[in-house]
Design a protein around this motif. Sequence first.
Motif, PDB file in Angstrom:
ATOM      1  N   ALA A 254      -1.656 -16.744   6.157  1.00  0.00           N
ATOM      2  CA  ALA A 254      -1.264 -18.103   6.539  1.00  0.00           C
ATOM      3  C   ALA A 254      -0.738 -18.911   5.358  1.00  0.00           C
ATOM      4  CB  ALA A 254      -2.438 -18.822   7.183  1.00  0.00           C
ATOM      5  N   THR A 255      -1.327 -18.745   4.191  1.00  0.00           N
ATOM      6  CA  THR A 255      -0.945 -19.597   3.051  1.00  0.00           C
ATOM      7  C   THR A 255       0.047 -18.933   2.120  1.00  0.00           C
ATOM      8  OG1 THR A 255      -2.724 -18.744   1.654  1.00  0.00           O
ATOM      9  CG2 THR A 255      -3.236 -20.658   3.039  1.00  0.00           C
ATOM     10  N   GLN A 256       0.142 -17.630   2.180  1.00  0.00           N
ATOM     11  CA  GLN A 256       0.952 -16.841   1.250  1.00  0.00           C
ATOM     12  C   GLN A 256       0.467 -16.960  -0.204  1.00  0.00           C
ATOM     13  OE1 GLN A 256       3.659 -14.432   1.728  1.00  0.00           O
ATOM     14  NE2 GLN A 256       2.417 -14.518   3.571  1.00  0.00           N
ATOM     15  N   LEU A 257      -0.750 -17.453  -0.385  1.00  0.00           N
ATOM     16  CA  LEU A 257      -1.314 -17.508  -1.730  1.00  0.00           C
ATOM     17  C   LEU A 257      -1.925 -16.148  -2.063  1.00  0.00           C
ATOM     18  CD1 LEU A 257      -3.012 -21.018  -1.577  1.00  0.00           C
ATOM     19  CD2 LEU A 257      -0.972 -20.388  -2.887  1.00  0.00           C
ATOM     20  N   PRO A 258      -1.829 -15.725  -3.343  1.00  0.00           N
ATOM     21  CA  PRO A 258      -2.349 -14.414  -3.724  1.00  0.00           C
ATOM     22  C   PRO A 258      -3.856 -14.308  -3.504  1.00  0.00           C
ATOM     23  CG  PRO A 258      -0.894 -15.273  -5.425  1.00  0.00           C
ATOM     24  CD  PRO A 258      -1.135 -16.396  -4.464  1.00  0.00           C
ATOM     25  N   ILE A 259      -4.286 -13.130  -3.098  1.00  0.00           N
ATOM     26  CA  ILE A 259      -5.722 -12.852  -2.959  1.00  0.00           C
ATOM     27  C   ILE A 259      -6.018 -11.481  -3.575  1.00  0.00           C
ATOM     28  CG2 ILE A 259      -6.082 -14.187  -0.834  1.00  0.00           C
ATOM     29  CD1 ILE A 259      -6.024 -11.463   0.683  1.00  0.00           C
ATOM     30  N   VAL A 260      -7.275 -11.264  -3.871  1.00  0.00           N
ATOM     31  CA  VAL A 260      -7.758  -9.907  -4.150  1.00  0.00           C
ATOM     32  C   VAL A 260      -8.679  -9.570  -2.981  1.00  0.00           C
ATOM     33  CG1 VAL A 260      -9.211  -8.494  -5.633  1.00  0.00           C
ATOM     34  CG2 VAL A 260      -7.587 -10.092  -6.654  1.00  0.00           C
ATOM     35  N   PRO A 261      -8.305  -8.605  -2.162  1.00  0.00           N
ATOM     36  CA  PRO A 261      -9.116  -8.318  -0.977  1.00  0.00           C
ATOM     37  C   PRO A 261     -10.548  -7.946  -1.359  1.00  0.00           C
ATOM     38  CG  PRO A 261      -7.011  -7.169  -0.864  1.00  0.00           C
ATOM     39  CD  PRO A 261      -7.119  -7.727  -2.246  1.00  0.00           C
ATOM     40  N   GLY A 262     -11.496  -8.446  -0.562  1.00  0.00           N
ATOM     41  CA  GLY A 262     -12.902  -8.129  -0.823  1.00  0.00           C
ATOM     42  C   GLY A 262     -13.144  -6.628  -0.848  1.00  0.00           C
ATOM     43  N   SER A 263     -12.367  -5.883  -0.039  1.00  0.00           N
ATOM     44  CA  SER A 263     -12.559  -4.429   0.015  1.00  0.00           C
ATOM     45  C   SER A 263     -12.229  -3.788  -1.336  1.00  0.00           C
ATOM     46  CB  SER A 263     -11.691  -3.825   1.119  1.00  0.00           C
ATOM     47  OG  SER A 263     -10.342  -4.191   0.936  1.00  0.00           O
ATOM     48  N   SER A 264     -11.226  -4.327  -2.051  1.00  0.00           N
ATOM     49  CA  SER A 264     -10.873  -3.784  -3.379  1.00  0.00           C
ATOM     50  C   SER A 264     -12.034  -3.977  -4.338  1.00  0.00           C
ATOM     51  CB  SER A 264      -9.646  -4.500  -3.958  1.00  0.00           C
ATOM     52  OG  SER A 264      -8.522  -4.248  -3.187  1.00  0.00           O
ATOM     53  N   LEU A 265     -12.566  -5.192  -4.350  1.00  0.00           N
ATOM     54  CA  LEU A 265     -13.646  -5.513  -5.281  1.00  0.00           C
ATOM     55  C   LEU A 265     -14.912  -4.731  -4.918  1.00  0.00           C
ATOM     56  CD1 LEU A 265     -14.479  -7.204  -7.665  1.00  0.00           C
ATOM     57  CD2 LEU A 265     -14.919  -9.111  -6.120  1.00  0.00           C
ATOM     58  N   ARG A 266     -15.171  -4.627  -3.639  1.00  0.00           N
ATOM     59  CA  ARG A 266     -16.372  -3.909  -3.191  1.00  0.00           C
ATOM     60  C   ARG A 266     -16.309  -2.441  -3.601  1.00  0.00           C
ATOM     61  NH1 ARG A 266     -18.765  -1.290   1.207  1.00  0.00           N
ATOM     62  NH2 ARG A 266     -20.793  -2.126   1.820  1.00  0.00           N
ATOM     63  N   GLY A 267     -15.130  -1.840  -3.426  1.00  0.00           N
ATOM     64  CA  GLY A 267     -14.974  -0.433  -3.782  1.00  0.00           C
ATOM     65  C   GLY A 267     -15.194  -0.185  -5.268  1.00  0.00           C
ATOM     66  N   VAL A 268     -14.652  -1.077  -6.088  1.00  0.00           N
ATOM     67  CA  VAL A 268     -14.803  -0.935  -7.536  1.00  0.00           C
ATOM     68  C   VAL A 268     -16.258  -1.158  -7.944  1.00  0.00           C
ATOM     69  CG1 VAL A 268     -14.200  -2.017  -9.737  1.00  0.00           C
ATOM     70  CG2 VAL A 268     -12.419  -1.499  -8.077  1.00  0.00           C
ATOM     71  N   LEU A 269     -16.893  -2.144  -7.315  1.00  0.00           N
ATOM     72  CA  LEU A 269     -18.308  -2.396  -7.624  1.00  0.00           C
ATOM     73  C   LEU A 269     -19.177  -1.207  -7.219  1.00  0.00           C
ATOM     74  CD1 LEU A 269     -18.893  -6.121  -6.638  1.00  0.00           C
ATOM     75  CD2 LEU A 269     -19.200  -5.099  -8.898  1.00  0.00           C
ATOM     76  N   ARG A 270     -18.844  -0.605  -6.088  1.00  0.00           N
ATOM     77  CA  ARG A 270     -19.610   0.560  -5.619  1.00  0.00           C
ATOM     78  C   ARG A 270     -19.525   1.693  -6.648  1.00  0.00           C
ATOM     79  NH1 ARG A 270     -20.667   2.614   0.257  1.00  0.00           N
ATOM     80  NH2 ARG A 270     -22.181   4.176  -0.343  1.00  0.00           N
ATOM     81  N   GLN A 271     -18.312   1.899  -7.147  1.00  0.00           N
ATOM     82  CA  GLN A 271     -18.124   2.966  -8.136  1.00  0.00           C
ATOM     83  C   GLN A 271     -18.897   2.641  -9.418  1.00  0.00           C
ATOM     84  OE1 GLN A 271     -14.065   3.438  -9.401  1.00  0.00           O
ATOM     85  NE2 GLN A 271     -14.363   5.585  -9.932  1.00  0.00           N
TER      86      GLN A 271
END
Lengths: 293, 134
Positions: free
Chosen positions: A34-51
């Motif tokens: 909706a905003t076209q503002l950049p995000i870092v998807p929670g799934s990306s961060l979660r995956g890296v944290l899991r590793q």
Amino acid sequence: MHARLFHLHTLSALHCGTGRSVGVVDLPIARARATQLPIVPGSSLRGVLRQEIGARDADLERTLFGPRTIKDNANSFAGALAVGDAHLLAMPVRALAGILCYVTAPFILRRYARDLADVGLTTLEIPSPANREHALVPTDSVNLLDNNTLVLEDLDLGAQRNALTLEWARIIAARVHPHETSGQTDFIQRFAILPDDILGYLSETATELRTRISIDQDTGTVKKGALWFEEHLPAESVLWGLYALSDSNEPGKPKRADALAQALPASPTLLQLGGQAGVGRGLVRLLTQEVAA
Amino acid sequence: MKMRAHHVAKAAYACVEARQNEPNKKKYGAIAHKLPGMILQNGLAQATGFLLAKGAGASEHLMLLDDLKEVLRAGGTVTVTSGEALHREIIAADLAKTLKYTRAALEASGWIKRYVQGVLRVTATGDDSGEQEG
């Protein structure tokens, strides 16, 4: 469920992408629809944290993220950690004075303030620029030309020094550089609140674009068709998001959310997020010190 | 009612299709691939100024500037009738118009690039996509 705040501070260009696009850039970064503002998807961060967590404590990883494979219903349970998307809070933009300026906008600050309040942290009134051609800067800004003009990329904006803007700069700087006075000063002196329209425009046009090629091993020249554009969030961008911890859902292994919070990586943690890690992209500092009241 | 994007796409398709038999269509295609990136990295004024400057010795640049103007006209962004007039309009624009023109030009150049790939079959390096390996 305890909501907590996290911040991401990019140390190198960050490419959390959405795959090949049909738009103007071949490999664009992820943006909120909706905003076209950049995000870092929670799934990306979660995956890296899991590793990251799994490499040093497999039991904790299982508790926080759930089982890696689910063999049957009896052994399945939900992880105790939920990670939301990270949203752009301040983006560095080329400035004629002061080299760069960390820009944000009232639209962004309103959402940030709401999340600050939700986790019990202090928030402030949000100042708005006088009109769509003016910006607000802290009282000790180093970004002004002739004391009243802020030049960002190709845009000349009128600028007004403002004490409330200084307070917002201090709040964000304290969270991004909690133990580093020089880092805080650098951020505060280069902070600006822009009109929403200008911030939206810069978030689309002032991201970092890298041109990439692939070399043909036999000829040593560019492979046919192998030229493409990749978009990145620039180094020194700041994002924020919410994560939540619940008590452990793992059968037979009760653990309180507070105990799990203590077991998370110490803040700040250096992580590699997104693509192009081999060419130095995606180094971020994850800051998770903000605990719900 | 027709979607605005369809007006823009229709104009971009017609412009690119008309370049099918141009002797320099590969060079045109290679520059068209770079135009959105050029606008993002250097700004719209610099990008259109570059096309205008290079056009003196290499006509594919002027062809692309003219097509950009046509697509922007179709989207209702400008009413100018030449590539040079488009550049003049851009450098005379105030802040609000600059934001509007840049977004529209990014959209237009994105469509042109897409049809260069789909209709002309020219890649970013100016090669025929049918010749690509793999």
